[in-house]
Design an enzyme around this catalytic site. Sequence first.
Site, PDB file in Angstrom:
ATOM      1  CE  LYS A 139      24.297  26.868  42.623  1.00  0.00           C
ATOM      2  NZ  LYS A 139      24.216  28.065  42.000  1.00  0.00           N
ATOM      3  CG  HIS A 169      30.663  23.531  41.975  1.00  0.00           C
ATOM      4  ND1 HIS A 169      29.637  24.435  41.904  1.00  0.00           N
ATOM      5  CD2 HIS A 169      31.690  24.088  41.282  1.00  0.00           C
ATOM      6  CE1 HIS A 169      30.028  25.484  41.193  1.00  0.00           C
ATOM      7  NE2 HIS A 169      31.277  25.301  40.799  1.00  0.00           N
ATOM      8  CE  LYS A 173      34.989  26.559  42.236  1.00  0.00           C
ATOM      9  NZ  LYS A 173      35.309  26.492  40.816  1.00  0.00           N
ATOM     10  CD  GLU A 207      30.724  33.193  36.987  1.00  0.00           C
ATOM     11  OE1 GLU A 207      30.882  32.072  36.498  1.00  0.00           O
ATOM     12  OE2 GLU A 207      29.649  33.584  37.457  1.00  0.00           O
ATOM     13  CG  HIS A 231      29.007  28.741  44.838  1.00  0.00           C
ATOM     14  ND1 HIS A 231      28.717  27.441  45.134  1.00  0.00           N
ATOM     15  CD2 HIS A 231      28.500  28.954  43.599  1.00  0.00           C
ATOM     16  CE1 HIS A 231      28.077  26.881  44.114  1.00  0.00           C
ATOM     17  NE2 HIS A 231      27.923  27.791  43.166  1.00  0.00           N
ATOM     18  CE  LYS A 331      26.356  34.160  36.138  1.00  0.00           C
ATOM     19  NZ  LYS A 331      27.183  32.970  36.217  1.00  0.00           N
TER      20      LYS A 331
HETATM   21  C1  BG6 Z   1      27.251  27.923  39.599  1.00  0.00           C
HETATM   22  C2  BG6 Z   1      26.421  29.109  39.187  1.00  0.00           C
HETATM   23  O1  BG6 Z   1      26.763  27.384  40.802  1.00  0.00           O
HETATM   24  O2  BG6 Z   1      28.602  28.341  39.775  1.00  0.00           O
HETATM   25  C3  BG6 Z   1      26.968  29.742  37.925  1.00  0.00           C
HETATM   26  O3  BG6 Z   1      25.068  28.687  38.981  1.00  0.00           O
HETATM   27  C4  BG6 Z   1      28.439  30.048  38.072  1.00  0.00           C
HETATM   28  O4  BG6 Z   1      26.235  30.900  37.596  1.00  0.00           O
HETATM   29  C5  BG6 Z   1      29.204  28.850  38.599  1.00  0.00           C
HETATM   30  O5  BG6 Z   1      28.939  30.434  36.806  1.00  0.00           O
HETATM   31  C6  BG6 Z   1      30.632  29.225  38.926  1.00  0.00           C
HETATM   32  O6  BG6 Z   1      31.362  28.098  39.290  1.00  0.00           O
HETATM   33  P1  BG6 Z   1      32.609  27.573  38.452  1.00  0.00           P
HETATM   34  O7  BG6 Z   1      33.205  26.503  39.301  1.00  0.00           O
HETATM   35  O8  BG6 Z   1      32.048  27.066  37.169  1.00  0.00           O
HETATM   36  O9  BG6 Z   1      33.494  28.737  38.242  1.00  0.00           O
END
Ligand code: BG6
Length: 479
Positions: A139, A169, A173, A207, A231, A331
């Site tokens: 993505k 991704h 997880k 986050e 996600h 964020k």
């Molecule tokens: C990414 C986003 O796909 O996923 C980021 O672009 C984000 O902004 C991140 O921080 C979060 O995933 P993880 O697995 O790093 O917590």
Amino acid sequence: MTATTLVILGASGDLTQRLLMPALYRLHALGLTRDLRIVGYAKEPWSRARFEQHIHKALQSFAQDFKPAQWNRFRRQIDYVGGELTADDLRALKDSLSPATLFYLALPPPLFGTAAEALGEAGFAKAPRNGWRRLIVEKPFGTDLASAEALRQAMHAHWEEEQILRIDHFLGKETTQNLMVFRFANRFIEPIWNAQHIEQVQITYAETLGVEKRAAYYDHSGALRDMLQNHLMQLFSLTAMAPLGEWDAEVLRNHKVEVLRSVVPITAATVNAHAVRGQYRAGHLGRKKLIGYRSEPGIPRRSNTETFAALRFEVDNWRWRGVPFYLRSGKRLASNYSEIAVQFREVPGALPKAIKAGNNWMIFRIRPTEQMDLMVTAKQPGLELSGRPLVLTAPYATPDHREFSAYEQLLMDAIEGDRTHFLRFDEVEWAWRLLTPVLEAWQSGTPDFYAAGSEGPSTQKRLLDPGHVWRPIADNGDA
Ligand code: BG6
């Protein structure tokens, strides 16, 4: 494993250094990919030795457990070819390919279509006899419905849908994969996994990070595109989908798409009741002072990009009508805290006065730790018949358990050709379709501001049904 080649296009870039090579190095160290050849491809006119140096440095910084002896074995798997993303240049890779070859597009998203077409023109999309060709891409898949469709067309000029492995991704997880296992491998879950027993579902990805060094990308993306469209939408569809009649990647993806198709469409008139956006202002996290989004380097001073997005979905099917699904991500929030929290309805009937009816939640936690929590009410030990809240916790990590990163998981799946944890185009398409009215409405106006280090904009409350409250972010995660 028969000999396989992985060609990484964009091998001099950040994704390769920070995530792909460390994952490949670890898989190699564990003996899982000893027959894998890795060919880096990028525009730098490097020699193999120069590329090796580059990767060596990257692994020293980013690999989990870097060992010189291990590196000496791993480096023998690596090769490099330099060139542009044209069919003519790419043909230089011809002699490096095996019958079984994967191409990983570790490139800036605007180049995905060009690269897929050029590989096809070079003749690399056609599998040789006794072999296969796969294309891995991560993505963002477009920035809206129209651009996602244009990308699909460019990719499909030479590649079949079955050959394309789209990475989100989050599907690598543990918690995400556990959602499926836990839901479908336990007899007691399915009978209660519906509107009769479930009150609400909250999916949160909070986050503490700000925009970091990604201003150029993030300011054109925003939280809705960056986190929700992909996600959180995946976590949502895995939570809401029906059980599979056959354990098969296509059936699974059909079920996920069915969920997205059952969401009551948000319209221009209902956007406000279904979506909230926020942007962080200056604030603080503990003693640390944090600047506002508009003061971050590279961000325009009048940017209206959202750094927080929340959605309310209603699913109109037999299983879910009447259960709101709340999704949010932001964020610079109060903590790193991420989970899928499912609340059960109150129990009917009478209980002794000293017992408060159970506030039952089942929580699949992603951060700060991957674990499951079941919140129940049980008897308070003692002479009196009174109750107390209990949390039954099941952590994933145990001393005999080896944790794999999402990239390690997904690269192994890609090599093995297991498409379960990759996205089919219609999942991407339906996710964009659902969000289009929100994206359109958010082209004008301003986001609601929240202080950096807080719980997000107070306006997020307006998405909730009476009696529902957002689960607190500060109390749950780590800062
Ligand atoms: C990414 C986003 O796909 O996923 C980021 O672009 C984000 O902004 C991140 O921080 C979060 O995933 P993880 O697995 O790093 O917590």
